[in-house]
Enzyme design. Structure first.
Site, PDB file in Angstrom:
ATOM      1  N   ARG A  60       0.875  -1.260  -0.010  1.00 52.01           N
ATOM      2  CA  ARG A  60      -0.139   0.003   0.071  1.00 52.01           C
ATOM      3  C   ARG A  60       1.025   1.320   0.091  1.00 52.01           C
ATOM      4  NH1 ARG A  60      -1.967   1.257   4.080  1.00 52.01           N
ATOM      5  NH2 ARG A  60      -1.118  -0.354   5.206  1.00 52.01           N
ATOM      6  N   LYS A 201      -8.230  -2.743   1.630  1.00 55.64           N
ATOM      7  CA  LYS A 201      -7.944  -1.723   2.822  1.00 55.64           C
ATOM      8  C   LYS A 201      -9.071  -0.404   2.361  1.00 55.64           C
ATOM      9  CE  LYS A 201      -5.834  -3.731   6.030  1.00 55.64           C
ATOM     10  NZ  LYS A 201      -4.955  -4.748   5.822  1.00 55.64           N
ATOM     11  N   HIS A 221      -9.062  -3.932  13.393  1.00 54.22           N
ATOM     12  CA  HIS A 221      -7.896  -4.368  12.555  1.00 54.22           C
ATOM     13  C   HIS A 221      -7.265  -5.608  13.433  1.00 54.22           C
ATOM     14  CE1 HIS A 221      -3.762  -4.118  10.186  1.00 54.22           C
ATOM     15  NE2 HIS A 221      -4.550  -4.897   9.701  1.00 54.22           N
ATOM     16  N   SER A 239       0.813  -4.890  10.525  1.00 61.14           N
ATOM     17  CA  SER A 239       1.320  -5.936   9.538  1.00 61.14           C
ATOM     18  C   SER A 239       2.477  -6.750  10.056  1.00 61.14           C
ATOM     19  CB  SER A 239       1.637  -5.199   8.295  1.00 61.14           C
ATOM     20  OG  SER A 239       1.730  -5.818   6.965  1.00 61.14           O
ATOM     21  N   LYS A 243      -1.247 -11.993  12.741  1.00 59.32           N
ATOM     22  CA  LYS A 243      -2.958 -12.177  12.602  1.00 59.32           C
ATOM     23  C   LYS A 243      -3.484 -13.223  11.906  1.00 59.32           C
ATOM     24  CE  LYS A 243      -3.762  -7.902  11.107  1.00 59.32           C
ATOM     25  NZ  LYS A 243      -2.379  -7.497  11.084  1.00 59.32           N
ATOM     26  N   THR A 244      -2.697 -13.333  10.679  1.00 56.97           N
ATOM     27  CA  THR A 244      -3.223 -14.237   9.725  1.00 56.97           C
ATOM     28  C   THR A 244      -2.823 -15.589  10.187  1.00 56.97           C
ATOM     29  OG1 THR A 244      -3.246 -12.681   7.753  1.00 56.97           O
ATOM     30  CG2 THR A 244      -3.056 -15.130   7.129  1.00 56.97           C
ATOM     31  N   ASP A 258      -8.580 -10.444   9.096  1.00 56.42           N
ATOM     32  CA  ASP A 258      -7.790  -8.934   8.995  1.00 56.42           C
ATOM     33  C   ASP A 258      -8.789  -8.172   9.585  1.00 56.42           C
ATOM     34  OD1 ASP A 258      -5.489  -7.639   8.354  1.00 56.42           O
ATOM     35  OD2 ASP A 258      -6.572  -6.754   6.864  1.00 56.42           O
ATOM     36  N   ARG A 323       2.291 -12.152  -1.367  1.00 49.28           N
ATOM     37  CA  ARG A 323       0.868 -12.669  -0.846  1.00 49.28           C
ATOM     38  C   ARG A 323       0.182 -13.638  -1.629  1.00 49.28           C
ATOM     39  NH1 ARG A 323      -0.897  -9.432   3.924  1.00 49.28           N
ATOM     40  NH2 ARG A 323       0.564  -7.773   4.279  1.00 49.28           N
TER      41      ARG A 323
END
Ligand code: ATP
Ligand code: MN
Length: 532
Positions: A60, A201, A221, A239, A243-244, A258, A323
Protein backbone atom coordinates in the site's frame (compact mmCIF):
# COMPACT_ATOMS: atom_id res chain seq x y z
CA UNK A 1 -18.14 -25.65 -10.67
CA UNK A 2 -19.58 -22.91 -12.86
CA UNK A 3 -19.00 -23.14 -16.61
CA UNK A 4 -15.69 -22.21 -18.13
CA UNK A 5 -17.20 -20.19 -20.96
CA UNK A 6 -15.81 -16.72 -21.38
CA UNK A 7 -19.14 -15.31 -22.48
CA UNK A 8 -20.64 -12.87 -20.01
CA UNK A 9 -24.08 -11.39 -19.58
CA UNK A 10 -24.51 -8.03 -21.18
CA UNK A 11 -24.14 -5.40 -18.55
CA UNK A 12 -24.22 -1.65 -18.88
CA UNK A 13 -22.10 0.86 -17.03
CA UNK A 14 -23.65 3.83 -18.80
CA UNK A 15 -25.07 5.20 -15.56
CA UNK A 16 -21.49 5.85 -14.49
CA UNK A 17 -20.69 7.49 -17.83
CA UNK A 18 -18.87 4.41 -19.14
CA UNK A 19 -20.54 3.84 -22.48
CA UNK A 20 -18.46 1.85 -24.91
CA UNK A 21 -16.54 -0.54 -22.70
CA UNK A 22 -16.81 -4.30 -23.21
CA UNK A 23 -18.06 -5.33 -19.81
CA UNK A 24 -17.54 -8.72 -18.22
CA UNK A 25 -19.99 -8.98 -15.36
CA UNK A 26 -19.59 -11.37 -12.45
CA UNK A 27 -17.20 -13.82 -14.10
CA UNK A 28 -16.31 -16.93 -12.16
CA UNK A 29 -12.82 -17.14 -10.63
CA UNK A 30 -12.03 -19.94 -13.12
CA UNK A 31 -12.83 -17.59 -16.01
CA UNK A 32 -10.82 -14.73 -14.55
CA UNK A 33 -7.90 -17.07 -13.88
CA UNK A 34 -7.94 -18.22 -17.51
CA UNK A 35 -8.34 -14.72 -18.96
CA UNK A 36 -5.41 -13.49 -16.87
CA UNK A 37 -3.26 -16.27 -18.27
CA UNK A 38 -4.48 -15.74 -21.85
CA UNK A 39 -3.59 -12.07 -21.58
CA UNK A 40 -0.12 -12.90 -20.24
CA UNK A 41 -0.94 -11.21 -16.98
CA UNK A 42 -0.26 -14.28 -14.89
CA UNK A 43 0.94 -17.87 -14.80
CA UNK A 44 -0.45 -21.02 -13.23
CA UNK A 45 1.59 -22.59 -10.45
CA UNK A 46 2.00 -26.34 -9.88
CA UNK A 47 -0.73 -26.25 -7.22
CA UNK A 48 -3.17 -24.62 -9.67
CA UNK A 49 -3.05 -21.09 -8.25
CA UNK A 50 -2.71 -17.97 -10.38
CA UNK A 51 0.51 -16.00 -9.89
CA UNK A 52 0.58 -12.34 -10.89
CA UNK A 53 2.89 -9.37 -10.52
CA UNK A 54 1.18 -6.27 -9.21
CA UNK A 55 3.65 -3.97 -10.99
CA UNK A 56 5.28 -0.85 -9.62
CA UNK A 57 3.55 -1.16 -6.25
CA UNK A 58 3.88 -4.28 -4.14
CA UNK A 59 2.41 -2.73 -1.00
CA UNK A 60 0.00 0.00 0.00
CA UNK A 61 0.98 3.61 -0.39
CA UNK A 62 -0.26 5.40 2.77
CA UNK A 63 0.97 8.80 1.63
CA UNK A 64 -1.35 8.60 -1.36
CA UNK A 65 -4.52 7.74 0.58
CA UNK A 66 -6.96 10.68 0.66
CA UNK A 67 -10.43 11.42 2.05
CA UNK A 68 -12.69 13.98 0.38
CA UNK A 69 -13.26 16.82 2.84
CA UNK A 70 -16.91 17.82 2.67
CA UNK A 71 -19.97 18.27 4.88
CA UNK A 72 -20.08 14.61 5.85
CA UNK A 73 -16.43 14.33 6.85
CA UNK A 74 -15.07 17.74 7.74
CA UNK A 75 -15.95 17.75 11.45
CA UNK A 76 -15.64 14.03 12.07
CA UNK A 77 -12.43 12.87 10.42
CA UNK A 78 -9.13 13.21 12.29
CA UNK A 79 -7.27 15.12 9.57
CA UNK A 80 -3.50 14.95 9.31
CA UNK A 81 -0.85 12.96 7.52
CA UNK A 82 -2.86 9.75 7.92
CA UNK A 83 -6.20 11.11 6.74
CA UNK A 84 -5.16 13.55 4.06
CA UNK A 85 -7.91 15.89 2.81
CA UNK A 86 -8.87 15.99 -0.87
CA UNK A 87 -11.01 18.72 -2.46
CA UNK A 88 -14.53 17.87 -3.69
CA UNK A 89 -14.10 19.46 -7.10
CA UNK A 90 -10.74 17.74 -7.62
CA UNK A 91 -12.43 14.44 -6.86
CA UNK A 92 -15.18 15.05 -9.41
CA UNK A 93 -12.66 15.99 -12.05
CA UNK A 94 -10.49 12.96 -11.37
CA UNK A 95 -13.52 10.66 -11.39
CA UNK A 96 -14.44 11.88 -14.86
CA UNK A 97 -10.91 11.53 -16.08
CA UNK A 98 -10.79 7.94 -14.88
CA UNK A 99 -14.16 7.15 -16.40
CA UNK A 100 -12.99 8.55 -19.71
CA UNK A 101 -9.88 6.41 -19.47
CA UNK A 102 -11.97 3.30 -18.81
CA UNK A 103 -14.71 4.09 -21.31
CA UNK A 104 -13.30 2.16 -24.23
CA UNK A 105 -11.58 -0.64 -22.38
CA UNK A 106 -12.48 -4.22 -21.62
CA UNK A 107 -13.69 -4.10 -18.01
CA UNK A 108 -14.50 -6.52 -15.22
CA UNK A 109 -17.39 -5.77 -12.92
CA UNK A 110 -18.29 -7.56 -9.71
CA UNK A 111 -21.08 -7.18 -7.23
CA UNK A 112 -20.16 -8.27 -3.74
CA UNK A 113 -20.61 -7.16 -0.16
CA UNK A 114 -18.80 -6.57 3.10
CA UNK A 115 -19.88 -7.56 6.65
CA UNK A 116 -20.89 -11.16 7.36
CA UNK A 117 -23.53 -10.00 9.85
CA UNK A 118 -26.44 -9.17 7.54
CA UNK A 119 -27.55 -6.32 9.84
CA UNK A 120 -24.48 -4.37 8.77
CA UNK A 121 -24.17 -5.56 5.21
CA UNK A 122 -22.58 -3.10 2.77
CA UNK A 123 -23.13 -3.83 -0.92
CA UNK A 124 -20.12 -3.11 -3.10
CA UNK A 125 -19.75 -2.83 -6.87
CA UNK A 126 -16.19 -3.08 -8.16
CA UNK A 127 -15.15 -1.94 -11.63
CA UNK A 128 -11.71 -3.27 -12.52
CA UNK A 129 -9.42 -2.62 -15.42
CA UNK A 130 -7.61 -5.94 -14.84
CA UNK A 131 -9.15 -9.44 -14.62
CA UNK A 132 -7.00 -10.56 -11.69
CA UNK A 133 -7.93 -7.53 -9.60
CA UNK A 134 -11.57 -8.53 -10.14
CA UNK A 135 -10.70 -12.07 -9.06
CA UNK A 136 -9.15 -10.57 -5.93
CA UNK A 137 -12.47 -8.83 -5.23
CA UNK A 138 -14.19 -12.22 -5.59
CA UNK A 139 -11.75 -13.77 -3.12
CA UNK A 140 -11.79 -11.03 -0.50
CA UNK A 141 -15.33 -9.68 -0.38
CA UNK A 142 -18.41 -11.70 0.52
CA UNK A 143 -20.12 -13.43 -2.38
CA UNK A 144 -23.84 -12.81 -2.92
CA UNK A 145 -26.17 -15.58 -4.08
CA UNK A 146 -27.28 -15.55 -7.71
CA UNK A 147 -30.79 -14.29 -6.84
CA UNK A 148 -29.34 -11.41 -4.82
CA UNK A 149 -27.84 -10.02 -8.02
CA UNK A 150 -31.18 -9.33 -9.69
CA UNK A 151 -31.85 -5.99 -8.08
CA UNK A 152 -28.41 -5.35 -6.69
CA UNK A 153 -27.99 -1.80 -5.41
CA UNK A 154 -24.48 -0.85 -4.42
CA UNK A 155 -23.85 1.11 -1.26
CA UNK A 156 -20.28 1.76 -2.37
CA UNK A 157 -18.58 1.82 -5.75
CA UNK A 158 -14.89 1.03 -6.25
CA UNK A 159 -13.29 2.23 -9.47
CA UNK A 160 -9.93 0.53 -9.87
CA UNK A 161 -7.63 1.44 -12.77
CA UNK A 162 -4.00 0.44 -12.17
CA UNK A 163 -3.04 1.60 -15.66
CA UNK A 164 -4.38 5.12 -15.14
CA UNK A 165 -1.81 7.70 -14.06
CA UNK A 166 -2.84 10.93 -12.40
CA UNK A 167 -1.11 14.18 -13.16
CA UNK A 168 -0.26 15.55 -9.69
CA UNK A 169 -0.15 19.21 -10.76
CA UNK A 170 -3.61 19.13 -12.31
CA UNK A 171 -5.35 16.40 -10.33
CA UNK A 172 -4.37 17.30 -6.78
CA UNK A 173 -2.67 14.01 -5.99
CA UNK A 174 0.85 13.66 -4.57
CA UNK A 175 2.07 11.51 -7.44
CA UNK A 176 0.57 9.35 -10.19
CA UNK A 177 -1.02 6.77 -7.87
CA UNK A 178 -3.85 7.38 -5.41
CA UNK A 179 -6.63 5.87 -3.31
CA UNK A 180 -9.38 8.37 -2.53
CA UNK A 181 -12.50 7.83 -0.43
CA UNK A 182 -15.59 9.96 -0.96
CA UNK A 183 -18.11 9.41 1.85
CA UNK A 184 -20.85 11.59 0.34
CA UNK A 185 -20.80 9.89 -3.06
CA UNK A 186 -19.72 6.59 -1.53
CA UNK A 187 -17.04 6.00 -4.13
CA UNK A 188 -13.47 4.78 -3.77
CA UNK A 189 -11.12 5.71 -6.61
CA UNK A 190 -7.96 3.66 -6.87
CA UNK A 191 -5.59 4.46 -9.69
CA UNK A 192 -1.96 4.14 -10.73
CA UNK A 193 -1.36 1.13 -8.50
CA UNK A 194 -2.05 -2.55 -9.09
CA UNK A 195 -1.51 -3.50 -5.46
CA UNK A 196 -4.71 -5.36 -4.63
CA UNK A 197 -4.50 -4.64 -0.90
CA UNK A 198 -5.62 -1.07 -1.69
CA UNK A 199 -9.01 -2.48 -2.74
CA UNK A 200 -9.71 -4.29 0.51
CA UNK A 201 -8.18 -1.65 2.76
CA UNK A 202 -10.20 1.05 0.97
CA UNK A 203 -13.46 -0.57 2.05
CA UNK A 204 -12.00 -1.28 5.49
CA UNK A 205 -11.28 2.44 5.93
CA UNK A 206 -14.80 3.29 4.79
CA UNK A 207 -16.30 0.88 7.35
CA UNK A 208 -14.03 2.27 10.07
CA UNK A 209 -15.84 5.56 9.60
CA UNK A 210 -19.37 4.31 8.91
CA UNK A 211 -19.75 1.65 11.60
CA UNK A 212 -18.79 3.56 14.76
CA UNK A 213 -20.51 6.76 13.68
CA UNK A 214 -23.82 5.33 12.45
CA UNK A 215 -24.09 1.87 14.04
CA UNK A 216 -22.15 1.90 17.31
CA UNK A 217 -20.06 -1.03 16.05
CA UNK A 218 -16.35 -1.08 16.92
CA UNK A 219 -14.32 -1.81 13.78
CA UNK A 220 -11.05 -3.63 14.47
CA UNK A 221 -7.86 -4.44 12.57
CA UNK A 222 -7.72 -7.97 13.91
CA UNK A 223 -8.18 -11.63 13.13
CA UNK A 224 -10.63 -13.82 15.03
CA UNK A 225 -11.42 -17.47 15.64
CA UNK A 226 -13.74 -19.53 17.78
CA UNK A 227 -13.10 -22.56 20.00
CA UNK A 228 -15.05 -25.76 20.55
CA UNK A 229 -16.92 -24.20 23.43
CA UNK A 230 -18.01 -21.23 21.36
CA UNK A 231 -15.49 -18.83 22.88
CA UNK A 232 -14.17 -16.18 20.51
CA UNK A 233 -10.59 -14.89 20.44
CA UNK A 234 -9.48 -11.68 18.80
CA UNK A 235 -5.93 -10.96 17.58
CA UNK A 236 -5.00 -7.34 17.01
CA UNK A 237 -1.68 -6.47 15.41
CA UNK A 238 0.08 -4.44 12.78
CA UNK A 239 1.30 -5.91 9.53
CA UNK A 240 3.56 -8.93 9.95
CA UNK A 241 2.82 -9.54 13.63
CA UNK A 242 0.89 -12.77 13.02
CA UNK A 243 -2.85 -12.07 12.69
CA UNK A 244 -3.30 -14.34 9.68
CA UNK A 245 -0.78 -16.96 10.80
CA UNK A 246 -2.03 -17.35 14.37
CA UNK A 247 -5.75 -17.26 13.58
CA UNK A 248 -5.33 -20.27 11.27
CA UNK A 249 -5.38 -22.73 14.20
CA UNK A 250 -6.28 -26.37 13.43
CA UNK A 251 -8.14 -26.63 16.74
CA UNK A 252 -10.34 -23.58 16.26
CA UNK A 253 -12.67 -22.32 13.56
CA UNK A 254 -11.50 -19.27 11.64
CA UNK A 255 -13.83 -16.26 11.62
CA UNK A 256 -11.48 -14.05 9.62
CA UNK A 257 -7.87 -12.94 9.32
CA UNK A 258 -7.87 -9.12 9.18
CA UNK A 259 -10.99 -6.95 9.60
CA UNK A 260 -13.85 -7.37 12.07
CA UNK A 261 -16.61 -5.50 13.82
CA UNK A 262 -17.77 -5.88 17.44
CA UNK A 263 -21.49 -5.21 17.70
CA UNK A 264 -23.48 -3.66 20.57
CA UNK A 265 -24.94 -7.12 21.25
CA UNK A 266 -21.45 -8.58 21.58
CA UNK A 267 -21.03 -10.40 18.31
CA UNK A 268 -17.78 -10.30 16.36
CA UNK A 269 -18.26 -10.47 12.61
CA UNK A 270 -15.86 -10.56 9.67
CA UNK A 271 -16.01 -7.73 7.15
CA UNK A 272 -14.51 -9.95 4.46
CA UNK A 273 -15.01 -13.23 2.66
CA UNK A 274 -11.39 -14.21 2.23
CA UNK A 275 -7.85 -14.09 3.54
CA UNK A 276 -4.75 -12.29 2.36
CA UNK A 277 -1.70 -14.04 3.78
CA UNK A 278 1.97 -13.23 3.62
CA UNK A 279 3.89 -16.05 1.99
CA UNK A 280 7.49 -15.09 2.67
CA UNK A 281 9.31 -18.28 3.73
CA UNK A 282 6.02 -20.19 3.77
CA UNK A 283 6.45 -23.90 4.43
CA UNK A 284 3.95 -26.72 4.39
CA UNK A 285 5.36 -28.11 7.62
CA UNK A 286 5.09 -24.94 9.73
CA UNK A 287 1.96 -23.36 8.23
CA UNK A 288 -0.02 -26.23 6.67
CA UNK A 289 -3.41 -24.47 6.57
CA UNK A 290 -2.17 -21.52 4.52
CA UNK A 291 0.04 -23.72 2.35
CA UNK A 292 -2.92 -25.95 1.43
CA UNK A 293 -5.09 -22.93 0.65
CA UNK A 294 -2.85 -22.14 -2.33
CA UNK A 295 -4.85 -24.10 -4.89
CA UNK A 296 -7.09 -23.19 -7.88
CA UNK A 297 -8.86 -19.95 -7.01
CA UNK A 298 -5.95 -18.52 -5.02
CA UNK A 299 -3.94 -15.59 -6.37
CA UNK A 300 -0.26 -15.34 -5.50
CA UNK A 301 1.32 -11.91 -5.77
CA UNK A 302 4.89 -11.05 -6.61
CA UNK A 303 6.37 -14.49 -6.00
CA UNK A 304 8.99 -16.11 -8.22
CA UNK A 305 7.69 -19.12 -10.16
CA UNK A 306 9.98 -21.40 -12.17
CA UNK A 307 9.34 -23.05 -15.56
CA UNK A 308 7.70 -26.04 -13.87
CA UNK A 309 5.30 -23.80 -11.96
CA UNK A 310 7.09 -24.26 -8.65
CA UNK A 311 7.00 -21.28 -6.31
CA UNK A 312 10.13 -20.25 -4.42
CA UNK A 313 8.68 -18.76 -1.23
CA UNK A 314 12.15 -17.79 -0.04
CA UNK A 315 12.78 -15.57 -3.03
CA UNK A 316 12.12 -11.94 -2.13
CA UNK A 317 13.68 -10.41 -5.22
CA UNK A 318 10.43 -8.57 -6.08
CA UNK A 319 9.36 -7.76 -2.52
CA UNK A 320 9.33 -9.07 1.05
CA UNK A 321 5.57 -8.52 0.93
CA UNK A 322 4.71 -11.56 -1.19
CA UNK A 323 1.05 -12.49 -0.70
CA UNK A 324 -1.72 -14.91 -1.50
CA UNK A 325 -5.45 -14.20 -1.48
CA UNK A 326 -8.10 -16.94 -1.33
CA UNK A 327 -11.76 -17.30 -0.38
CA UNK A 328 -12.07 -18.18 3.30
CA UNK A 329 -13.40 -21.66 2.48
CA UNK A 330 -9.92 -22.63 1.28
CA UNK A 331 -9.24 -23.05 5.01
CA UNK A 332 -10.57 -26.33 6.45
CA UNK A 333 -11.92 -25.14 9.78
CA UNK A 334 -14.11 -22.11 9.36
CA UNK A 335 -17.04 -20.61 11.18
CA UNK A 336 -20.10 -20.22 8.90
CA UNK A 337 -21.33 -17.50 8.76
CA UNK A 338 -18.21 -15.61 9.86
CA UNK A 339 -19.67 -14.42 13.16
CA UNK A 340 -18.59 -15.28 16.70
CA UNK A 341 -20.11 -14.69 20.10
CA UNK A 342 -18.80 -14.69 23.64
CA UNK A 343 -15.41 -12.99 23.29
CA UNK A 344 -13.15 -14.37 26.00
CA UNK A 345 -9.60 -13.47 25.01
CA UNK A 346 -7.99 -10.55 23.23
CA UNK A 347 -4.39 -10.80 22.06
CA UNK A 348 -2.33 -7.77 21.11
CA UNK A 349 0.36 -9.08 18.76
CA UNK A 350 3.62 -7.21 18.46
CA UNK A 351 6.83 -8.13 16.65
CA UNK A 352 9.28 -6.49 19.04
CA UNK A 353 12.60 -6.47 17.23
CA UNK A 354 14.31 -5.06 20.33
CA UNK A 355 13.72 -8.43 22.01
CA UNK A 356 12.49 -6.66 25.13
CA UNK A 357 8.80 -7.47 25.55
CA UNK A 358 7.88 -10.83 27.09
CA UNK A 359 6.56 -13.49 24.71
CA UNK A 360 3.27 -13.40 26.59
CA UNK A 361 2.02 -11.21 29.40
CA UNK A 362 -1.32 -10.39 30.94
CA UNK A 363 -2.64 -6.84 30.89
CA UNK A 364 -4.85 -5.04 33.37
CA UNK A 365 -7.52 -2.67 31.93
CA UNK A 366 -5.26 0.40 32.09
CA UNK A 367 -2.41 -1.43 30.38
CA UNK A 368 -4.81 -2.78 27.77
CA UNK A 369 -5.99 0.72 26.88
CA UNK A 370 -2.42 2.07 26.93
CA UNK A 371 -1.10 -0.63 24.58
CA UNK A 372 -4.11 -0.36 22.28
CA UNK A 373 -3.62 3.37 21.86
CA UNK A 374 0.15 2.92 21.46
CA UNK A 375 -0.13 0.12 18.87
CA UNK A 376 3.52 -0.86 19.04
CA UNK A 377 5.53 -3.08 16.77
CA UNK A 378 9.00 -2.73 15.29
CA UNK A 379 10.32 -2.76 11.79
CA UNK A 380 13.55 -4.46 11.01
CA UNK A 381 15.78 -2.35 8.85
CA UNK A 382 16.53 -3.49 5.34
CA UNK A 383 19.54 -5.81 5.46
CA UNK A 384 20.95 -4.39 2.26
CA UNK A 385 21.74 -1.03 3.79
CA UNK A 386 23.67 -2.56 6.66
CA UNK A 387 21.44 -0.95 9.28
CA UNK A 388 21.37 -3.11 12.37
CA UNK A 389 19.11 -1.17 14.72
CA UNK A 390 15.40 -1.97 14.61
CA UNK A 391 12.98 0.92 14.20
CA UNK A 392 10.04 1.24 16.60
CA UNK A 393 6.68 1.74 14.94
CA UNK A 394 3.60 3.01 16.76
CA UNK A 395 0.24 2.91 15.06
CA UNK A 396 -2.80 3.73 17.19
CA UNK A 397 -5.43 1.00 17.50
CA UNK A 398 -2.98 -1.33 15.72
CA UNK A 399 -4.24 0.15 12.47
CA UNK A 400 -3.94 3.94 12.32
CA UNK A 401 -3.61 4.08 8.51
CA UNK A 402 -7.18 2.76 8.22
CA UNK A 403 -8.84 4.77 10.98
CA UNK A 404 -10.57 7.98 9.84
CA UNK A 405 -11.64 8.98 13.38
CA UNK A 406 -9.48 10.06 16.30
CA UNK A 407 -7.86 6.98 17.93
CA UNK A 408 -9.41 7.73 21.31
CA UNK A 409 -12.86 7.18 19.78
CA UNK A 410 -11.99 3.54 19.02
CA UNK A 411 -10.09 3.15 22.30
CA UNK A 412 -13.07 4.30 24.36
CA UNK A 413 -15.32 1.84 22.57
CA UNK A 414 -12.87 -1.00 23.14
CA UNK A 415 -12.46 -0.15 26.84
CA UNK A 416 -16.17 -0.20 27.50
CA UNK A 417 -16.59 -3.47 25.57
CA UNK A 418 -13.71 -5.05 27.45
CA UNK A 419 -15.21 -4.05 30.77
CA UNK A 420 -18.71 -5.19 29.85
CA UNK A 421 -17.58 -8.61 28.60
CA UNK A 422 -14.84 -9.31 31.16
CA UNK A 423 -12.31 -10.50 28.57
CA UNK A 424 -8.71 -11.36 29.32
CA UNK A 425 -6.22 -9.21 27.43
CA UNK A 426 -2.76 -10.53 26.56
CA UNK A 427 0.26 -8.91 24.96
CA UNK A 428 2.11 -11.39 22.76
CA UNK A 429 5.57 -10.70 21.37
CA UNK A 430 5.91 -12.70 18.16
CA UNK A 431 9.18 -10.88 17.48
CA UNK A 432 12.65 -11.34 18.88
CA UNK A 433 14.03 -13.32 21.79
CA UNK A 434 17.58 -13.80 23.08
CA UNK A 435 18.58 -10.30 22.01
CA UNK A 436 17.49 -7.73 19.48
CA UNK A 437 17.25 -8.25 15.72
CA UNK A 438 20.74 -9.16 14.56
CA UNK A 439 21.72 -10.96 17.78
CA UNK A 440 18.60 -12.79 18.89
CA UNK A 441 16.16 -14.79 16.80
CA UNK A 442 12.47 -14.67 15.96
CA UNK A 443 10.24 -16.34 18.53
CA UNK A 444 9.48 -19.92 17.47
CA UNK A 445 6.00 -20.12 15.99
CA UNK A 446 5.39 -23.36 17.89
CA UNK A 447 6.07 -21.55 21.19
CA UNK A 448 3.81 -18.63 20.31
CA UNK A 449 1.04 -21.05 19.38
CA UNK A 450 1.53 -23.00 22.62
CA UNK A 451 1.34 -19.81 24.71
CA UNK A 452 -1.82 -18.64 22.97
CA UNK A 453 -3.42 -22.06 23.35
CA UNK A 454 -2.53 -22.14 27.04
CA UNK A 455 -4.02 -18.69 27.60
CA UNK A 456 -7.26 -19.69 25.87
CA UNK A 457 -7.52 -23.00 27.75
CA UNK A 458 -7.09 -21.28 31.11
CA UNK A 459 -3.74 -23.01 31.69
CA UNK A 460 -2.13 -19.70 32.63
CA UNK A 461 -4.63 -18.93 35.37
CA UNK A 462 -2.89 -20.72 38.23
CA UNK A 463 0.81 -20.57 37.30
CA UNK A 464 2.00 -17.50 39.21
CA UNK A 465 3.38 -14.39 37.60
CA UNK A 466 6.50 -12.15 37.65
CA UNK A 467 6.09 -8.42 37.12
CA UNK A 468 8.26 -6.94 34.39
CA UNK A 469 10.51 -4.33 36.08
CA UNK A 470 10.23 -1.72 33.33
CA UNK A 471 6.89 -2.32 31.62
CA UNK A 472 4.92 -3.53 34.65
CA UNK A 473 3.52 -6.44 32.64
CA UNK A 474 2.57 -9.71 34.32
CA UNK A 475 4.63 -12.59 32.89
CA UNK A 476 3.52 -16.19 33.55
CA UNK A 477 6.18 -18.31 35.31
CA UNK A 478 5.26 -21.45 33.41
CA UNK A 479 3.48 -22.50 30.27
CA UNK A 480 2.90 -26.00 28.89
CA UNK A 481 5.17 -26.88 25.91
CA UNK A 482 7.35 -23.80 26.42
CA UNK A 483 10.75 -23.81 28.20
CA UNK A 484 10.59 -21.67 31.36
CA UNK A 485 13.50 -19.42 30.44
CA UNK A 486 11.76 -18.33 27.23
CA UNK A 487 8.96 -16.76 29.27
CA UNK A 488 11.18 -14.12 30.86
CA UNK A 489 13.03 -12.22 28.12
CA UNK A 490 15.85 -11.17 30.44
CA UNK A 491 16.91 -14.79 30.92
CA UNK A 492 17.22 -15.35 27.16
CA UNK A 493 19.78 -12.56 26.80
CA UNK A 494 23.46 -13.25 27.40
CA UNK A 495 23.91 -10.03 29.30
CA UNK A 496 21.35 -8.79 31.82
CA UNK A 497 22.76 -5.30 31.88
CA UNK A 498 22.34 -5.02 28.10
CA UNK A 499 18.77 -6.22 28.43
CA UNK A 500 17.90 -3.55 30.98
CA UNK A 501 19.45 -0.83 28.87
CA UNK A 502 17.41 -1.91 25.87
CA UNK A 503 14.23 -2.16 27.95
CA UNK A 504 14.70 1.42 29.13
CA UNK A 505 15.36 2.55 25.58
CA UNK A 506 12.15 0.94 24.36
CA UNK A 507 10.24 2.41 27.31
CA UNK A 508 11.45 5.88 26.33
CA UNK A 509 10.10 5.34 22.80
CA UNK A 510 6.73 4.37 24.28
CA UNK A 511 6.71 7.44 26.53
CA UNK A 512 7.63 9.82 23.71
CA UNK A 513 4.97 8.40 21.45
CA UNK A 514 2.27 8.55 24.12
CA UNK A 515 2.76 12.26 24.83
CA UNK A 516 0.28 13.22 22.13
CA UNK A 517 -2.47 11.19 23.79
CA UNK A 518 -1.80 12.21 27.41
CA UNK A 519 -4.41 14.95 27.47
CA UNK A 520 -7.10 12.47 26.47
CA UNK A 521 -6.03 9.67 28.79
CA UNK A 522 -7.25 9.16 32.36
CA UNK A 523 -5.10 8.09 35.30
CA UNK A 524 -5.79 4.40 34.85
CA UNK A 525 -4.53 4.52 31.26
CA UNK A 526 -1.47 6.63 32.10
CA UNK A 527 -0.52 4.07 34.77
CA UNK A 528 -0.69 1.36 32.08
CA UNK A 529 2.55 2.60 30.48
CA UNK A 530 6.14 1.71 31.39
CA UNK A 531 6.62 2.09 35.16
CA UNK A 532 10.11 3.57 35.06
P1 ATP B 1 -1.01 -8.18 7.63
O1 ATP B 1 -1.80 -7.16 8.44
O2 ATP B 1 -0.01 -7.51 6.76
O3 ATP B 1 -1.88 -9.15 6.91
P2 ATP B 1 -0.47 -10.21 9.68
O4 ATP B 1 -0.56 -9.68 11.07
O5 ATP B 1 -1.60 -11.02 9.18
O6 ATP B 1 -0.08 -9.01 8.68
P3 ATP B 1 1.05 -12.55 9.10
O7 ATP B 1 0.67 -12.65 7.66
O8 ATP B 1 0.44 -13.56 10.01
O9 ATP B 1 0.85 -11.08 9.64
O10 ATP B 1 2.64 -12.61 9.14
C1 ATP B 1 3.42 -13.08 10.21
C2 ATP B 1 4.72 -13.60 9.61
O11 ATP B 1 5.67 -13.85 10.62
C3 ATP B 1 4.48 -14.89 8.85
O12 ATP B 1 5.31 -14.89 7.71
C4 ATP B 1 4.94 -15.93 9.89
O13 ATP B 1 5.40 -17.11 9.29
C5 ATP B 1 6.09 -15.20 10.57
N1 ATP B 1 6.38 -15.62 11.96
C6 ATP B 1 7.58 -16.05 12.40
N2 ATP B 1 7.55 -16.32 13.71
C7 ATP B 1 6.30 -16.05 14.14
C8 ATP B 1 5.66 -16.15 15.42
N3 ATP B 1 6.30 -16.54 16.51
N4 ATP B 1 4.36 -15.79 15.48
C9 ATP B 1 3.69 -15.36 14.39
N5 ATP B 1 4.26 -15.26 13.16
C10 ATP B 1 5.55 -15.61 13.02
MN1 MN C 1 -2.92 -10.77 7.56
Amino acid sequence: MPSNSLVSKSFSLSKYGIKKAAVHYQLSPQELHQISINKNMGVETDSGALAVNTGEFTGRSPQDRFIVKDNVTKDKVWWGNINIPFAEDKFDALYHKMITYLAEKELYVRDAYACADQDYRLNIRVINEFPWSNMFAYNMFLRPEEEELENFQEDWLIVNAPGFHANPDKDGTRQHNFAILNFSKRIALIGGTGYTGEIKKGIFSALNFILPVAKNVLPMHCSANVGEEGDTSIFFGLSGTGKTTLSADPNRKLIGDDEHGWTPDNKVFNFEGGCYAKVINLSEEIEPAIYKAIKPGAILENVIVNEQGKVDFKNVSITQNTRVSYPIDHIDHIQIPSVGENTKNIFFLTADAFGVLPPISKLNPGQAAYHFISGYTAKVAGTEEGITEPVPSFSACFGAPFMPLHPTKYAEMLSSKMKASGVNVWLVNTGWTGGPYGTGSRMKLTYTRAMITAAMKGDLNEVGYHTHPVFGLEMPKECPQVPKEVLNPKSTWENEEAYHKKAHLLASFFNDNFKKYEDNANDEILKGGPVV
